[in-house]
Design a protein around this motif. Structure first.
Motif, PDB file in Angstrom:
ATOM      1  N   GLU A  16       0.948  -1.438  -0.046  1.00 23.17           N
ATOM      2  CA  GLU A  16       0.101   0.265   0.205  1.00 23.17           C
ATOM      3  C   GLU A  16       1.267   1.168   0.359  1.00 23.17           C
ATOM      4  O   GLU A  16       1.779   1.330   0.538  1.00 23.17           O
ATOM      5  CB  GLU A  16      -0.761  -0.172   1.059  1.00 23.17           C
ATOM      6  N   ILE A  18      -0.632   4.546  -1.337  1.00 24.31           N
ATOM      7  CA  ILE A  18      -1.306   5.587  -0.901  1.00 24.31           C
ATOM      8  C   ILE A  18      -2.475   5.232  -0.167  1.00 24.31           C
ATOM      9  O   ILE A  18      -3.315   4.365  -0.808  1.00 24.31           O
ATOM     10  CB  ILE A  18      -1.686   6.445  -2.010  1.00 24.31           C
ATOM     11  N   ASN A  19      -3.114   5.735   1.016  1.00 25.45           N
ATOM     12  CA  ASN A  19      -3.980   5.048   1.964  1.00 25.45           C
ATOM     13  C   ASN A  19      -4.333   6.902   2.353  1.00 25.45           C
ATOM     14  O   ASN A  19      -4.358   7.146   3.839  1.00 25.45           O
ATOM     15  CB  ASN A  19      -3.874   4.573   2.765  1.00 25.45           C
ATOM     16  N   SER A  20      -5.787   6.918   2.150  1.00 26.62           N
ATOM     17  CA  SER A  20      -6.148   8.518   2.730  1.00 26.62           C
ATOM     18  C   SER A  20      -6.532   8.425   3.826  1.00 26.62           C
ATOM     19  O   SER A  20      -6.952   9.146   3.853  1.00 26.62           O
ATOM     20  CB  SER A  20      -6.999   9.509   1.463  1.00 26.62           C
ATOM     21  N   ASP A  21      -7.079   6.910   3.940  1.00 28.12           N
ATOM     22  CA  ASP A  21      -7.840   7.634   4.998  1.00 28.12           C
ATOM     23  C   ASP A  21      -6.999   6.675   6.633  1.00 28.12           C
ATOM     24  O   ASP A  21      -6.849   6.923   7.997  1.00 28.12           O
ATOM     25  CB  ASP A  21      -8.697   6.195   5.032  1.00 28.12           C
ATOM     26  N   TYR A  25      -3.444  11.992   6.960  1.00 19.63           N
ATOM     27  CA  TYR A  25      -4.490  12.775   6.575  1.00 19.63           C
ATOM     28  C   TYR A  25      -5.366  12.831   7.201  1.00 19.63           C
ATOM     29  O   TYR A  25      -6.555  13.056   6.637  1.00 19.63           O
ATOM     30  CB  TYR A  25      -4.383  11.523   5.295  1.00 19.63           C
ATOM     31  N   GLY A  27      -7.609  10.573   8.351  1.00 17.16           N
ATOM     32  CA  GLY A  27      -8.192   9.694   8.478  1.00 17.16           C
ATOM     33  C   GLY A  27      -8.193   8.778   9.712  1.00 17.16           C
ATOM     34  O   GLY A  27      -8.440   8.914  11.078  1.00 17.16           O
ATOM     35  N   SER A  57     -12.026   7.065   0.878  1.00 12.83           N
ATOM     36  CA  SER A  57     -10.896   6.396   0.737  1.00 12.83           C
ATOM     37  C   SER A  57     -10.510   6.625  -0.828  1.00 12.83           C
ATOM     38  O   SER A  57     -11.269   5.643  -1.419  1.00 12.83           O
ATOM     39  CB  SER A  57      -9.864   5.777   2.269  1.00 12.83           C
ATOM     40  N   THR A  58      -9.372   6.318  -0.742  1.00 14.56           N
ATOM     41  CA  THR A  58      -8.259   6.309  -1.958  1.00 14.56           C
ATOM     42  C   THR A  58      -6.658   5.208  -1.709  1.00 14.56           C
ATOM     43  O   THR A  58      -6.770   6.160  -0.539  1.00 14.56           O
ATOM     44  CB  THR A  58      -7.376   7.416  -2.734  1.00 14.56           C
TER      45      THR A  58
END
Length: 64
Positions: A16, A18-21, A25, A27, A57-58
């Motif tokens: 992983e 990038i994880n916007s959660d 960020y 999240g 999320s992304t």
């Protein structure tokens, strides 16, 4: 979504990137880390990984 199966184009480990959660960020901090693919077909691919897909999320995975 917990236990979400996502088809991947190649066998092996997927990290992983990038994880916007994530906490940084703002999240909830749900992360997947590195995932090992399985020989289970999904989304028109012969290999897949099972991950937690946080809401709104992304998540971007990269082949290790």
């Amino acid at each position: 979504r917990y236990g979400y199966r996502l088809g991947v184009p190649q066998a092996g480990e997927w990290a992983e990137t990038i994880n916007s959660d994530l906490d940084i960020y703002g999240g909830s901090g749900i992360a997947n880390g590195t995932l090992q693919s399985e020989t289970v077909a999904a989304h028109k691919h012969a290999q897949s990984v099972v991950l937690t897909l946080p809401p709104l999320s992304t998540v971007i995975l990269t082949k290790v």
